[in-house]
Design an enzyme around this catalytic site. Structure first.
Site, PDB file in Angstrom:
ATOM      1  N   SER A  46    -128.156 -86.831-107.960  1.00 19.86           N
ATOM      2  CA  SER A  46    -128.165 -86.602-106.505  1.00 19.86           C
ATOM      3  C   SER A  46    -129.318 -85.720-106.008  1.00 19.86           C
ATOM      4  O   SER A  46    -129.832 -85.990-104.915  1.00 19.86           O
ATOM      5  CB  SER A  46    -126.804 -86.102-106.010  1.00 19.86           C
ATOM      6  OG  SER A  46    -126.347 -85.045-106.800  1.00 19.86           O
TER       7      SER A  46
ATOM      8  N   ARG B  81    -138.591-103.117-112.117  1.00 17.17           N
ATOM      9  CA  ARG B  81    -139.705-103.947-111.660  1.00 17.17           C
ATOM     10  C   ARG B  81    -141.037-103.637-112.348  1.00 17.17           C
ATOM     11  O   ARG B  81    -142.012-104.351-112.141  1.00 17.17           O
ATOM     12  CB  ARG B  81    -139.841-103.840-110.134  1.00 17.17           C
ATOM     13  CG  ARG B  81    -138.592-104.283-109.384  1.00 17.17           C
ATOM     14  CD  ARG B  81    -138.155-105.695-109.758  1.00 17.17           C
ATOM     15  NE  ARG B  81    -136.914-106.085-109.078  1.00 17.17           N
ATOM     16  CZ  ARG B  81    -136.350-107.268-109.200  1.00 17.17           C
ATOM     17  NH1 ARG B  81    -136.868-108.200-109.988  1.00 17.17           N
ATOM     18  NH2 ARG B  81    -135.235-107.547-108.570  1.00 17.17           N
TER      19      ARG B  81
ATOM     20  N   HIS C 153    -134.868 -96.321-110.111  1.00 14.77           N
ATOM     21  CA  HIS C 153    -134.110 -97.493-110.593  1.00 14.77           C
ATOM     22  C   HIS C 153    -134.919 -98.767-110.319  1.00 14.77           C
ATOM     23  O   HIS C 153    -135.074 -99.621-111.205  1.00 14.77           O
ATOM     24  CB  HIS C 153    -132.757 -97.524-109.868  1.00 14.77           C
ATOM     25  CG  HIS C 153    -131.873 -98.668-110.254  1.00 14.77           C
ATOM     26  ND1 HIS C 153    -131.229 -98.742-111.468  1.00 14.77           N
ATOM     27  CD2 HIS C 153    -131.536 -99.800-109.586  1.00 14.77           C
ATOM     28  CE1 HIS C 153    -130.530 -99.863-111.527  1.00 14.77           C
ATOM     29  NE2 HIS C 153    -130.706-100.537-110.397  1.00 14.77           N
TER      30      HIS C 153
END
Ligand SMILES: Cc1cc2nc3c(=O)[nH]c(=O)nc-3n(C[C@H](O)[C@H](O)[C@H](O)COP(=O)(O)OP(=O)(O)OC[C@H]3O[C@@H](n4cnc5c(N)ncnc54)[C@H](O)[C@@H]3O)c2cc1C
Length: 270
Positions: free
Chosen positions: A69, A200, A195
């Site tokens: 977070s 990618r 992420h």
């Protein structure tokens, strides 16, 4: 804590970095950086850090232990110009906020992606979704490019003709191919951006989207270098293993103290 200004990020703000033949990535803005991650974590843990080394230690700890977070306190906004087939893969990342140019509102530009000869490869035999290392012959590659360009030219001429008949733009566009360029503003927090980048930048992702991810990775590194280093170390270059592989390795692992603590803990070695 005051607004975070990062000179290295400021130096690339608003600059267009070319991708593919007509695309680009531009860092429009950022909110926070390493300092913000550390400050947010300090609110949770109630402990301060002073030096860069200590900040890196804390950020590494957060990354290693999945305390994600604090990374969400950092936000990056990009302006991207990309072919629609890349956009379709990209848009699967649901935690972004985005605004795309509208083919209902505007006339789409005559701008299509054409691959270069060197990126034209045969179908991979091992990866059903990917291309192999083998390039096409010069003649075949030339023919593929000519076919793609002819299709794009035709499709755009039909589009133009339908607009000339005053057909609504939202209908006239439907025959345009996936190689057409679009543009969007795309915003994401750093945790989800990591992420996105992990998926990618990976060699399983399509080559074209990887080109975008590589530029974005560099821009992200400028905004939050310590967090990026932790991402590289604990997420990007890390591997996850099946139970069988762990058991296989455990049996072959030396039982002495030379085995790094991280491995002893993860593999539950005595
Ligand atoms: C190499 C590659 C090949 C792919 N091939 C295909 C394919 O053939 N077909 C296909 O359809 N897709 C394909 N995808 C897309 C893939 O299945 C994911 O949709 C995409 O990678 C986004 O991942 P994500 O859902 O983890 O991430 P994001 O949408 O970016 O979300 C990040 C994280 O937020 C959480 N999250 C977000 N939204 C929700 C929600 N609504 N509910 C619960 N948790 C949520 C999840 O933890 C998620 O991991 C492919 C992706 C890659 C990288």
């Amino acid at each position: 804590m005051a607004h975070v200004v990062i000179p290295d990020a400021e130096s690339v703000l608003d600059k267009e970095f070319s991708v593919l033949d007509k695309g680009f990535v531009r860092l429009v803005d950022y909110l926070g950086g390493d300092e913000r991650i550390v400050a947010a974590a300090r609110v949770s843990y109630g402990k301060g850090t002073k030096t860069v080394r200590e900040d890196q230690g804390l950020i590494n700890y957060l990354m290693r232990n999945g305390h994600t977070s604090p990374f969400e306190q950092v936000i990056l906004t990009f302006h991207v110009k990309l072919p629609i087939f890349v956009a379709r893969q990209w848009v699967r990342h649901r935690t972004a906020r985005l605004n795309e140019m509208s083919g209902r509102y505007s006339v789409m530009k005559d701008e299509f992606y054409t691959p270069t000869e060197s990126t034209l490869r045969t179908q991979s035999a091992v990866n059903k979704q990917g291309r192999s290392e083998e390039t096409l012959s010069v003649e075949d590659a030339g023919a593929v490019i000519a076919t793609l360009e002819a299709g794009q030219k035709d499709a755009y001429a039909h589009y133009q003709a339908m607009l000339d008949k005053n057909l609504a733009r939202e209908v006239a566009r439907i025959g345009l191919p996936l190689s057409l360029y679009t543009e969007w503003y795309w915003q994401m927090d750093l945790n989800n951006l990591f992420h996105f980048l992990r998926l990618r930048l990976d060699e399983h992702a399509q080559w074209e989207i990887r080109q975008y991810a590589a530029i974005m990775a560099d821009l992200t590194r400028r905004v939050a270098p310590l967090a990026y280093a932790a991402f590289e170390k604990y997420r990007l270059s890390a591997v996850s293993l099946s139970t069988e592989s762990v058991e296989w390795l455990k049996e072959r692992m030396p039982k002495d103290d030379d085995v790094p603590r991280e491995i002893r803990e993860k593999f539950k070695l005595k």
